[in-house]
Scaffold this motif. Structure first.
Motif, PDB file in Angstrom:
ATOM      1  N   ALA A 140       0.837  -1.203   0.000  1.00 37.64           N
ATOM      2  CA  ALA A 140       0.000   0.000   0.000  1.00 37.64           C
ATOM      3  C   ALA A 140       0.877   1.260   0.000  1.00 37.64           C
ATOM      4  N   ALA A 141       1.930   1.244   0.796  1.00 39.95           N
ATOM      5  CA  ALA A 141       2.843   2.394   0.830  1.00 39.95           C
ATOM      6  C   ALA A 141       3.513   2.588  -0.526  1.00 39.95           C
ATOM      7  N   ALA A 142       3.882   1.498  -1.187  1.00 39.62           N
ATOM      8  CA  ALA A 142       4.494   1.585  -2.516  1.00 39.62           C
ATOM      9  C   ALA A 142       3.500   2.147  -3.532  1.00 39.62           C
ATOM     10  N   VAL A 143       2.243   1.764  -3.421  1.00 41.38           N
ATOM     11  CA  VAL A 143       1.207   2.280  -4.326  1.00 41.38           C
ATOM     12  C   VAL A 143       1.022   3.779  -4.114  1.00 41.38           C
ATOM     13  N   VAL A 144       0.983   4.207  -2.867  1.00 47.48           N
ATOM     14  CA  VAL A 144       0.834   5.638  -2.574  1.00 47.48           C
ATOM     15  C   VAL A 144       2.028   6.412  -3.128  1.00 47.48           C
ATOM     16  N   ALA A 145       3.240   5.884  -2.925  1.00 52.48           N
ATOM     17  CA  ALA A 145       4.436   6.552  -3.448  1.00 52.48           C
ATOM     18  C   ALA A 145       4.389   6.631  -4.973  1.00 52.48           C
ATOM     19  N   ALA A 146       4.006   5.544  -5.612  1.00 54.84           N
ATOM     20  CA  ALA A 146       3.902   5.544  -7.076  1.00 54.84           C
ATOM     21  C   ALA A 146       2.834   6.529  -7.540  1.00 54.84           C
ATOM     22  N   GLY A 147       1.739   6.618  -6.791  1.00 53.37           N
ATOM     23  CA  GLY A 147       0.678   7.565  -7.136  1.00 53.37           C
ATOM     24  C   GLY A 147       1.162   9.009  -7.085  1.00 53.37           C
ATOM     25  N   LEU A 152      -9.860   5.347  -6.500  1.00 44.99           N
ATOM     26  CA  LEU A 152      -9.825   3.928  -6.851  1.00 44.99           C
ATOM     27  C   LEU A 152      -8.679   3.199  -6.139  1.00 44.99           C
ATOM     28  N   LEU A 153      -7.497   3.810  -6.139  1.00 42.60           N
ATOM     29  CA  LEU A 153      -6.347   3.183  -5.489  1.00 42.60           C
ATOM     30  C   LEU A 153      -6.578   3.026  -3.984  1.00 42.60           C
ATOM     31  N   LEU A 154      -7.088   4.081  -3.344  1.00 39.20           N
ATOM     32  CA  LEU A 154      -7.333   4.011  -1.901  1.00 39.20           C
ATOM     33  C   LEU A 154      -8.453   3.037  -1.563  1.00 39.20           C
ATOM     34  N   CYS A 185      -9.094   0.304  -3.295  1.00 39.22           N
ATOM     35  CA  CYS A 185      -8.466  -1.010  -3.430  1.00 39.22           C
ATOM     36  C   CYS A 185      -7.605  -1.343  -2.217  1.00 39.22           C
ATOM     37  N   ILE A 186      -6.819  -0.389  -1.755  1.00 36.58           N
ATOM     38  CA  ILE A 186      -5.989  -0.603  -0.566  1.00 36.58           C
ATOM     39  C   ILE A 186      -6.869  -0.953   0.628  1.00 36.58           C
ATOM     40  N   THR A 187      -7.933  -0.201   0.813  1.00 38.66           N
ATOM     41  CA  THR A 187      -8.844  -0.425   1.939  1.00 38.66           C
ATOM     42  C   THR A 187      -9.478  -1.811   1.872  1.00 38.66           C
ATOM     43  N   ILE A 188      -9.897  -2.219   0.696  1.00 40.97           N
ATOM     44  CA  ILE A 188     -10.535  -3.530   0.542  1.00 40.97           C
ATOM     45  C   ILE A 188      -9.548  -4.650   0.870  1.00 40.97           C
ATOM     46  N   VAL A 189      -8.323  -4.543   0.401  1.00 33.42           N
ATOM     47  CA  VAL A 189      -7.326  -5.587   0.676  1.00 33.42           C
ATOM     48  C   VAL A 189      -7.011  -5.641   2.169  1.00 33.42           C
ATOM     49  N   LEU A 190      -6.802  -4.493   2.805  1.00 31.08           N
ATOM     50  CA  LEU A 190      -6.485  -4.486   4.239  1.00 31.08           C
ATOM     51  C   LEU A 190      -7.667  -4.991   5.065  1.00 31.08           C
ATOM     52  N   ALA A 191      -8.886  -4.626   4.675  1.00 28.91           N
ATOM     53  CA  ALA A 191     -10.072  -5.123   5.383  1.00 28.91           C
ATOM     54  C   ALA A 191     -10.214  -6.633   5.209  1.00 28.91           C
ATOM     55  N   GLY A 229      -4.505  -1.221 -10.096  1.00 33.59           N
ATOM     56  CA  GLY A 229      -3.266  -0.438 -10.004  1.00 33.59           C
ATOM     57  C   GLY A 229      -2.459  -0.496 -11.294  1.00 33.59           C
ATOM     58  N   ALA A 230      -2.374  -1.676 -11.892  1.00 32.93           N
ATOM     59  CA  ALA A 230      -1.621  -1.819 -13.141  1.00 32.93           C
ATOM     60  C   ALA A 230      -2.243  -0.978 -14.252  1.00 32.93           C
ATOM     61  N   ILE A 231      -3.560  -0.980 -14.336  1.00 34.32           N
ATOM     62  CA  ILE A 231      -4.237  -0.180 -15.368  1.00 34.32           C
ATOM     63  C   ILE A 231      -3.975   1.305 -15.153  1.00 34.32           C
ATOM     64  N   ILE A 232      -4.133   1.759 -13.914  1.00 36.69           N
ATOM     65  CA  ILE A 232      -3.926   3.183 -13.611  1.00 36.69           C
ATOM     66  C   ILE A 232      -2.483   3.588 -13.864  1.00 36.69           C
ATOM     67  N   PHE A 233      -1.538   2.791 -13.363  1.00 38.63           N
ATOM     68  CA  PHE A 233      -0.130   3.171 -13.496  1.00 38.63           C
ATOM     69  C   PHE A 233       0.372   3.026 -14.930  1.00 38.63           C
ATOM     70  N   ALA A 234      -0.128   2.054 -15.676  1.00 37.02           N
ATOM     71  CA  ALA A 234       0.258   1.933 -17.087  1.00 37.02           C
ATOM     72  C   ALA A 234      -0.222   3.153 -17.863  1.00 37.02           C
TER      73      ALA A 234
END
Length: 124
Positions: free
Chosen positions: A35-42, A54-56, A58-64, A109-114
């Motif tokens: 999640a921290a890596a995703v935020v940094a990449a964002g 969308l990213l946040l 996704c992060i929330t759903i995975v952590l929950a 994440g891959a779609i957004i970052f690509a």
């Protein structure tokens, strides 16, 4: 029957649950690091408001999902330390839920970052 609890007590119990969930699982730290890596990449790729949402999400759903998995593991240990097929199936399904959430979040994440990389590098 349960007595009525105050909002302060409810929040205190919920935060105690977060603490127990975080401490109880080493996999939570893997997801937290991701999640921290995703935020940094964002930040680096300058994602827009909708992409951040969308990213946040996704992060929330995975952590929950990881916390639900931890809760089920804790409950199973409270019931018995012996192997039981129904408990085993429940724990496997909970782990699968984390896997499904993680795969879905990775795809988003891959779609957004690509797309962001394509824009920044002038590919489109």
């Amino acid at each position: 029957m349960f007595s009525e609890r105050s909002w302060i007590t409810k929040f205190r119990d919920a935060f105690r649950g977060v603490k127990a969930g975080v401490r109880g699982q080493s996999t939570f730290f893997v997801h937290f690091f991701a999640a921290a890596a995703v935020v940094a990449a964002g930040v680096v790729l300058r994602v827009d408001l909708v992409e951040w949402c969308l990213l946040l999400l996704c992060i929330t759903i995975v952590l929950a999902a990881e916390m639900f998995n931890s809760a089920l593991e804790s409950m199973a240990k409270a019931i018995t330390h012996e192997s039981h097929p129904h408990l085993g199936n429940s724990l496997d399904i909970a782990a699968a839920a984390v896997l499904v959430a993680s795969i879905g979040a990775s795809i988003v994440g891959a779609i957004i970052f690509a797309d962001r990389l394509g824009i920044l590098l002038g590919w489109w």
